[in-house]
Structure formats: C-alpha cells, structure tokens
Design an enzyme around this catalytic site. Sequence first.
Site, mmCIF file in Angstrom:
data_model
loop_
_atom_site.group_PDB
_atom_site.id
_atom_site.type_symbol
_atom_site.label_atom_id
_atom_site.label_comp_id
_atom_site.label_asym_id
_atom_site.label_seq_id
_atom_site.Cartn_x
_atom_site.Cartn_y
_atom_site.Cartn_z
ATOM 1 N N CYS A 198 30.748 68.472 47.752
ATOM 2 C CA CYS A 198 30.999 68.351 46.300
ATOM 3 C C CYS A 198 30.245 67.179 45.689
ATOM 4 C CB CYS A 198 32.492 68.209 46.056
ATOM 5 S SG CYS A 198 33.218 66.873 47.024
ATOM 6 N N GLU A 251 26.689 73.859 39.528
ATOM 7 C CA GLU A 251 26.821 73.404 40.910
ATOM 8 C C GLU A 251 26.345 74.542 41.822
ATOM 9 O OE1 GLU A 251 30.722 73.256 42.774
ATOM 10 O OE2 GLU A 251 30.210 71.284 43.566
ATOM 11 N N LYS A 276 47.857 75.600 52.214
ATOM 12 C CA LYS A 276 47.031 76.810 52.247
ATOM 13 C C LYS A 276 45.563 76.430 52.415
ATOM 14 C CE LYS A 276 44.635 79.724 49.925
ATOM 15 N NZ LYS A 276 43.779 80.077 51.042
ATOM 16 N N GLU A 323 40.736 68.468 42.315
ATOM 17 C CA GLU A 323 39.474 67.856 42.765
ATOM 18 C C GLU A 323 38.432 68.956 42.753
ATOM 19 O OE1 GLU A 323 38.556 64.617 43.793
ATOM 20 O OE2 GLU A 323 40.329 64.300 42.588
HETATM 21 P P1 NAD Z 1 37.505 77.876 45.942
HETATM 22 O O1 NAD Z 1 37.998 77.381 44.631
HETATM 23 O O2 NAD Z 1 36.937 79.234 46.000
HETATM 24 O O3 NAD Z 1 38.686 77.856 47.025
HETATM 25 C C1 NAD Z 1 39.429 76.684 47.308
HETATM 26 C C2 NAD Z 1 40.810 77.086 47.809
HETATM 27 O O4 NAD Z 1 41.512 77.735 46.745
HETATM 28 C C3 NAD Z 1 40.804 78.079 48.969
HETATM 29 O O5 NAD Z 1 41.867 77.764 49.855
HETATM 30 C C4 NAD Z 1 41.060 79.404 48.276
HETATM 31 O O6 NAD Z 1 41.623 80.388 49.122
HETATM 32 C C5 NAD Z 1 42.039 78.973 47.196
HETATM 33 N N1 NAD Z 1 42.148 79.883 46.037
HETATM 34 C C6 NAD Z 1 41.205 80.702 45.527
HETATM 35 N N2 NAD Z 1 41.710 81.361 44.463
HETATM 36 C C7 NAD Z 1 42.978 80.934 44.289
HETATM 37 C C8 NAD Z 1 44.016 81.232 43.359
HETATM 38 N N3 NAD Z 1 43.851 82.099 42.376
HETATM 39 N N4 NAD Z 1 45.175 80.593 43.490
HETATM 40 C C9 NAD Z 1 45.378 79.677 44.462
HETATM 41 N N5 NAD Z 1 44.457 79.376 45.387
HETATM 42 C C10 NAD Z 1 43.259 79.983 45.293
HETATM 43 O O7 NAD Z 1 36.482 76.776 46.462
HETATM 44 P P2 NAD Z 1 35.601 76.832 47.797
HETATM 45 O O8 NAD Z 1 34.510 77.821 47.596
HETATM 46 O O9 NAD Z 1 36.508 76.980 48.972
HETATM 47 O O10 NAD Z 1 35.008 75.348 47.837
HETATM 48 C C11 NAD Z 1 33.852 74.967 47.164
HETATM 49 C C12 NAD Z 1 34.191 74.216 45.899
HETATM 50 O O11 NAD Z 1 35.046 73.124 46.203
HETATM 51 C C13 NAD Z 1 32.984 73.601 45.226
HETATM 52 O O12 NAD Z 1 33.064 73.792 43.842
HETATM 53 C C14 NAD Z 1 33.108 72.129 45.545
HETATM 54 O O13 NAD Z 1 32.485 71.269 44.647
HETATM 55 C C15 NAD Z 1 34.580 71.955 45.530
HETATM 56 N N6 NAD Z 1 34.952 70.758 46.280
HETATM 57 C C16 NAD Z 1 35.404 69.661 45.599
HETATM 58 C C17 NAD Z 1 35.712 68.486 46.293
HETATM 59 C C18 NAD Z 1 36.180 67.232 45.590
HETATM 60 O O14 NAD Z 1 36.628 66.311 46.251
HETATM 61 N N7 NAD Z 1 36.073 67.132 44.281
HETATM 62 C C19 NAD Z 1 35.574 68.467 47.674
HETATM 63 C C20 NAD Z 1 35.090 69.601 48.323
HETATM 64 C C21 NAD Z 1 34.805 70.748 47.615
#
Ligand code: NAD
Length: 485
Positions: free
Chosen positions: A284, A384, A173, A249
């Site tokens: 991130c 963040e 997804k 992550e």
């Molecule tokens: P997000 O958590 O909003 O979304 C990530 C994914 O989760 C998307 O595919 C989204 O549709 C899905 N999602 C959202 N709600 C969900 C639920 N209830 N159940 C299942 N799936 C769900 O994050 P984002 O805004 O897409 O990305 C930014 C964040 O990602 C930042 O906090 C960043 O630090 C983090 N990030 C971490 C890493 C790492 O390696 N640690 C890498 C990149 C980004």
Amino acid sequence: MKTYQIPVCKGGESIVTDSFFDITNPSNGEIVSRIPKMNSADVDRAVAAATAALAETDWSHNGVLRAKVMLQWADRLEENIESVARQLTLENGKLIGEAIYEVTSQVGVIRYNAGLARTVSGRSHSLGRDSFAVVAREPMGVVAVISPWNWPVTLMIRDMAPALAAGNALLVKPASQTAGVSLDVLRLLLEETDLPRGLVHPVAGSGSDAGQAIVEHPGIDMIAFTGDGSTGRSIMRDASQSLKKLSLELGGKSPMVVCDDADLDKAVPTLVSAIFTTTSGQICTAPSRLLVERGIEGELIERLKKAVSAIRIGDGFDRNSQMGPMTTRDQYEKVLSFVERGRREGRLVAGGEPLQDESLAKGNFVSPAIFTDVADDSPLNRDEIFGPVLVIKTFEGDEEAIALANDTEFGLASAVFTENVHRAWRISRAIKAGTVWVNTYNRFYPEVEVGGYKQSGIGRMAGIDGLMEFTQTKFINFDSIPPQG
Ligand code: NAD
C-alpha cells in the site's frame, strides 16, 4: 496440498462444513491449500459466542491475563517462524526472505502490545468539593478484523494485537487468497495458549458473503479494515445501519521526492526496493510516483534502468530471486492492462512485460515497468495499480515538488531524498500524508503510529494511539454524599 480446519479454542466446538475454497501458488498455478468456507450463519454463531465470552470471562478487566496469553502467542509464533513463512510464500508468492521478516516482525508487535495490555488506564478528576469523576477506558466489545492478502500476517496482527491488548473479543476475517497462512497464525493463538474459550473466532470465506455478514451484523461494535478504498467505502456505507466504529486503512499513490542534492547511491536502491522488489510492488505504501528535480532526471533514469534490468525475477523459494510474482491472476492482468494503457498515454522507459521464460510461464510474473511523459489526468498517474509500475515526473524547486506530491486523492505515505535539512523539513511538513520518510522508505515500528490522510483511511495503527482506537471512555461521576443524621 494442505487441507485446513478452522482452529477453535481449547474445549471449543469444531466447525463442520462441506464447502471449501482453494488457494493456488502464484509462482506455478498449483493448488496449495484447501480452506473451509464459512458463511453468515457461522458469523452469527461467532458473534454470539464472543459476546458470551466477554460476559463470562475476566478478559476485559484483566490486563495481566491478556499480557500472559499474548506473550504465549508471540513465543509460539517465534517457534514456528519457518513453517509460517513457508506457507506465506506458497500462498502469496513473496520471497522467502521477506516472508521470514514479515513473521519475525510480528512477534515483536505482539510483544509490544502485550506490554501495553497492562497499561490501559483512565483518569480521575476532582470537580469541586462534592463532585468527583472517573474516566474509565473500556474495550469496544466485539471487534471484527478484516485484512488483505499482500502482507497477511502483518496486517492481521497489526489490528489483532492492540484489539486483544485493549480487552476486546474478536472475529478475524483474513483475505481468502492467503487464508491458509492466516489460519496457521490464528491456530497458534487459539490452540496453543491459555486464551479463554470463545474470545477469538477465525472467519474464513469470501468478502461478499462472510465479510458482508460481519459488516451488517448488529452485534459487532467495531470493524478494523485494511484493504481497497472501494471496499472501505462500501463497508462504511453498510456499517452505518448499525452505527459501528470503523478503522479504515486503505490504498495509496505515494510520491517519492528526489531533490538535486540527494545521495543517489541511497535513493536509487531504496526506490527499486520499495516499488519493485518488495512484494513485487503490491504494497500500500509503494512509492509509485517518482518526483525528480529536473537537473538530475537523466542520471536518475539511467541508474534506474540499470538497476531494474539486473533484478532477478523468480519463484519466492529460489534464494537467487529478487522479485516474485503477482499474488493473483487478477492482479497480474490488472498490471498488464495498466502497462498497455501506459504505452498509449506515456513513454515506456523499461520493462512491463510478462515473463516468457519456460520455468516461469505458469506463474504471474511481470517485469518492473517505468514510465515518463504521462499526462496528469491519466489513470497511470492517479489510480493505485498495486504492482511494479513507476511513473516519473520532474519538478523545479520545493513549491512545485510539494504541489505535485499533494496532487492526489490519496495520503498514505511519501518520502523526500535530500542532503539539505531545511529542504527536508519544509517539504515533509507540507506533504499531506500520514507518513513522510526522509532519506529512507518503508520503515515501520510497533511504537510509531501510521495511517492515512485523505482517501487513504481513517484512524491510526500501532503505538499508543493504535491501542486507543480499540477502546472507548466511560465517564462515571460521584455526586456529594448527603451528611449523616
Ligand atoms: P480488498 O478490499 O479486496 O479485500 C480486503 C479484505 O476485505 C479481504 O479480507 C476481503 O475478503 C474483504 N472484503 C471484500 N469485500 C468485502 C465486503 N463487502 N465486506 C467485508 N469484507 C470484504 O483488498 P485486497 O485486494 O485484499 O488488498 C489490496 C488493497 O489493500 C490495496 O488497495 C492496498 O492499498 C490496500 N492496503 C492498505 C494498507 C494500509 O495499511 N493502508 C495495507 C495493505 C493493503
């Protein structure tokens, strides 16, 4: 505008829906992709098909087959770097050079894991004359990969490649903001390799509907999630009902420590790239907290101001651009609201403005912001922001540098800049983070494990440990054979 279909394996049934969502270009607000929206019924169907495929095919038992399919996928991706990168820039806004680097690097990640697919092996033990044991290493089963929009190709493949190499079936997804480019990459695997039917299922849709259905599905054995900490926590809570294995992550608030003996010719451009120009700070690992030794604060700030004022902000396809837009309107507004708060709670040294230039007015462009004198407990120092916002703080000596670096709930990444090997060693050993770079930043290798300490996550990505996350062991004990006659 490109209208997508959900890719399916050769011979698989196509997915029909009359519900779609649109993706807009962050540089100008125009619709660039229309994506079929999948829901919980589609998730049910995908889990059933993935479970059946694991039972009916040789996939989990045959590393040679997995390596072959993965190498085909890498080849197809390599042949399509330019078109995939173009779609990535259209949906995410990142510079086309960064997009090409992102796709190219993942060709290498798939190839590395294809090699590992043939090495997944267990151990045997002799436990006495009459007892012999085998510890077999087996795949988890049906794994769901849930990925974010900032590095959508990297972060999807980072989990998919080891999960496939270990012999699992997958639901994938991707983030809805960049679903088109993710489907492009998945199509190459599903339609242009010998992947057996039913093993991999794209799930395009929202987190609250399709994503939540994945989290609650009892037929899914593991979720590999990359994204925001609050989403990670809600996944952990809801997945506990069916006791899934999780790899999380999450976010960061990473410190870069610059000692008074550092090579500033190296430290300044590295910092500017890592917090401002790489994905416009939407990464991130971004070093959003600069910890600088008191004696060089003035010089460092002057150099930073000069470097930041020279950054050319613009459309990711313009080869003159050095920094693109925020990927979404929400992210743009979030950054501006943090900057507004920073004006009240600290001292704005540079930037932090929406861009007025007429050619950029319809896009999510904002200039890099640098703050000093921000209170320790301000959200600017703690949260963040996920954008081009840097907070500077001074320290005196290693102990204070270490204390400030660790004064955060996160522990994703960090860096130390010094020419003194003893200081580099002492500080890097004491920082509580999954990665410490010394005199460099944002260097990643398929061979090397990364992951978060504290609130930045659970589990490790890449390398051998990254592959092992997608396996479980089985202990098989052979008892003595009774003597004949
Ligand atoms: P997000 O958590 O909003 O979304 C990530 C994914 O989760 C998307 O595919 C989204 O549709 C899905 N999602 C959202 N709600 C969900 C639920 N209830 N159940 C299942 N799936 C769900 O994050 P984002 O805004 O897409 O990305 C930014 C964040 O990602 C930042 O906090 C960043 O630090 C983090 N990030 C971490 C890493 C790492 O390696 N640690 C890498 C990149 C980004």
